[in-house]
Design a protein around this motif. Structure first.
Motif, PDB file in Angstrom:
ATOM      1  N   VAL A 233      45.396  -5.236  10.438  1.00  0.00           N
ATOM      2  CA  VAL A 233      45.587  -6.688  10.315  1.00  0.00           C
ATOM      3  C   VAL A 233      44.931  -7.153   9.024  1.00  0.00           C
ATOM      4  CG1 VAL A 233      45.233  -8.937  11.379  1.00  0.00           C
ATOM      5  CG2 VAL A 233      45.574  -6.926  12.825  1.00  0.00           C
ATOM      6  N   ALA A 234      45.726  -7.702   8.121  1.00  0.00           N
ATOM      7  CA  ALA A 234      45.210  -8.075   6.803  1.00  0.00           C
ATOM      8  C   ALA A 234      44.646  -9.489   6.767  1.00  0.00           C
ATOM      9  CB  ALA A 234      46.324  -7.950   5.766  1.00  0.00           C
ATOM     10  N   LEU A 235      45.136 -10.371   7.668  1.00  0.00           N
ATOM     11  CA  LEU A 235      44.771 -11.790   7.572  1.00  0.00           C
ATOM     12  C   LEU A 235      45.176 -12.504   8.853  1.00  0.00           C
ATOM     13  CD1 LEU A 235      43.902 -14.102   5.437  1.00  0.00           C
ATOM     14  CD2 LEU A 235      46.360 -14.411   5.103  1.00  0.00           C
ATOM     15  N   LEU A 236      44.409 -13.525   9.215  1.00  0.00           N
ATOM     16  CA  LEU A 236      44.767 -14.388  10.347  1.00  0.00           C
ATOM     17  C   LEU A 236      44.924 -15.814   9.854  1.00  0.00           C
ATOM     18  CD1 LEU A 236      45.045 -15.186  13.384  1.00  0.00           C
ATOM     19  CD2 LEU A 236      42.551 -15.408  13.422  1.00  0.00           C
ATOM     20  N   ILE A 237      46.038 -16.437  10.200  1.00  0.00           N
ATOM     21  CA  ILE A 237      46.260 -17.868   9.944  1.00  0.00           C
ATOM     22  C   ILE A 237      46.290 -18.534  11.308  1.00  0.00           C
ATOM     23  CG2 ILE A 237      47.800 -19.606   8.970  1.00  0.00           C
ATOM     24  CD1 ILE A 237      48.969 -17.329   7.221  1.00  0.00           C
ATOM     25  N   SER A 238      45.361 -19.478  11.544  1.00  0.00           N
ATOM     26  CA  SER A 238      45.252 -20.058  12.881  1.00  0.00           C
ATOM     27  C   SER A 238      45.230 -21.580  12.848  1.00  0.00           C
ATOM     28  CB  SER A 238      43.971 -19.557  13.563  1.00  0.00           C
ATOM     29  OG  SER A 238      43.794 -20.171  14.831  1.00  0.00           O
ATOM     30  N   ASP A 239      45.957 -22.146  13.788  1.00  0.00           N
ATOM     31  CA  ASP A 239      45.837 -23.574  14.065  1.00  0.00           C
ATOM     32  C   ASP A 239      44.457 -23.821  14.669  1.00  0.00           C
ATOM     33  OD1 ASP A 239      46.526 -26.252  14.444  1.00  0.00           O
ATOM     34  OD2 ASP A 239      47.559 -25.883  16.338  1.00  0.00           O
ATOM     35  N   ILE A 240      44.020 -25.065  14.715  1.00  0.00           N
ATOM     36  CA  ILE A 240      42.754 -25.393  15.380  1.00  0.00           C
ATOM     37  C   ILE A 240      43.004 -25.828  16.813  1.00  0.00           C
ATOM     38  CG2 ILE A 240      40.821 -27.013  15.434  1.00  0.00           C
ATOM     39  CD1 ILE A 240      40.740 -26.890  12.404  1.00  0.00           C
TER      40      ILE A 240
END
Length: 311
Positions: A233-240
């Motif tokens: 897993v290179a990166l996580l983009i997350s909503d709050i």
């Protein structure tokens, strides 16, 4: 109603504790709905509305509020319900989503309640793709529906997900290889917006429907890795804002885990407020990008993927 939101600016201590405050309201009928207080600027009796030519069928009209012209959306009609006929006894919730301000016409506003995100559940499986629910909860032994406002707004005024020619670059995906970018967001519309915006970078993407789902998936992946989860897993983009576990709590859980702590986390949210930057630093996220500008998001993704390669 004048004082219902007087203390909104003092409520930011709830953020990061997996808690939220909902403003409860009604449309047409007895069903109650909720909206996160942090997205609400003001609640007022419906002002005089002015219709304009060729306005969207879900827009009741525009209002001039504190020097700003704001479109007022009939929230009942926009979600497939009957039109709110009487504006004289109705209210307008002024809210800020995705860097724009809009008004939501509702028939009545009740009160603010404090809840844990653990008490906010995903909508029932049978709700279907056409559902405007992003979550549900129980208050006073009654079901309260939390609307997918991003879906509503996108249907009225679709957001472009196209990247500028200078930002799109498929070579980014070649450098990342088989590693994936995880996108966590409870809104199907928002997840797909992010996915479409990043496709021109040639990235492999893995989707999660909320913070809890993301954490479970990450834990399963980490168990398969010899060392750090960044092998896969290179990166996580997350909503709050997400049911069961918010993005701040998800980030804190990741950063406290030895095998997951090295994943760069970008928090990507329509929440506004000065507390965001402080909370990003507090939980250890690498970046914060307000929704939704595809070039900004893609640029941040490229930055942290490059940073990951260097480190």
């Amino acid at each position: 109603m004048a004082g219902i939101l007087d203390s909104v600016n003092q409520r930011t201590q709830l953020v990061g504790q997996n808690r939220l405050e909902l403003l409860l309201f009604k449309l047409v009928g007895r069903q109650r709905f909720g909206i996160n207080v942090f997205k609400v600027r003001e609640v007022m009796p419906c002002p005089r509305l002015t219709a304009f030519p060729k306005q969207d069928k879900f827009i009741k009209g525009v209002a001039h509020i504190r020097g700003q012209t704001i479109s007022v959306i009939d929230l009942s009609k926009a979600t497939g319900g009957p039109e709110i006929q009487q504006t004289e006894n109705s209210f307008v919730i002024i809210a800020e989503y995705n860097r724009s301000v809009q008004g939501f016409l509702v028939s009545g506003v009740e009160r603010i309640v404090t809840l844990s995100w653990k008490d906010i559940m995903p909508p029932p499986e049978g709700a279907g793709k056409s559902s405007y629910l992003t979550a549900v909860t129980e208050i006073d032994k009654e079901m309260v529906s939390i609307l997918d406002v991003e879906k509503i707004l996108n249907e009225i005024s679709p957001i472009s997900t196209e990247l500028s020619a200078g930002v799109a670059d498929v070579s980014v995906g070649k450098e990342v290889g088989d590693r994936v970018i995880m996108i966590a967001d409870d809104s199907t519309v928002a997840r797909n917006q992010v996915k479409r915006a990043l496709e021109p970078l040639g990235l492999n993407m893995l989707l999660a429907k909320n913070g809890h789902d993301a954490l479970m998936q990450l834990q399963d992946i980490a168990a398969e890795c010899q060392n750090s989860i960044t092998e896969k897993v290179a990166l996580l983009i997350s909503d709050i804002e997400m049911p069961e576990m918010d993005g701040y709590t998800l980030t804190a859980e990741i950063k406290q885990n030895e095998r997951m702590k090295d994943i760069p986390v970008i928090l990507h949210t329509s929440l506004s407020g000065v507390f965001n930057n402080a909370m990003v630093e507090k939980v250890g996220a690498e970046d914060f990008i307000p929704k939704f500008h595809p070039d900004e998001l893609a640029t941040a993704v490229k930055k942290w993927l490059k940073h990951d390669e260097i480190s």
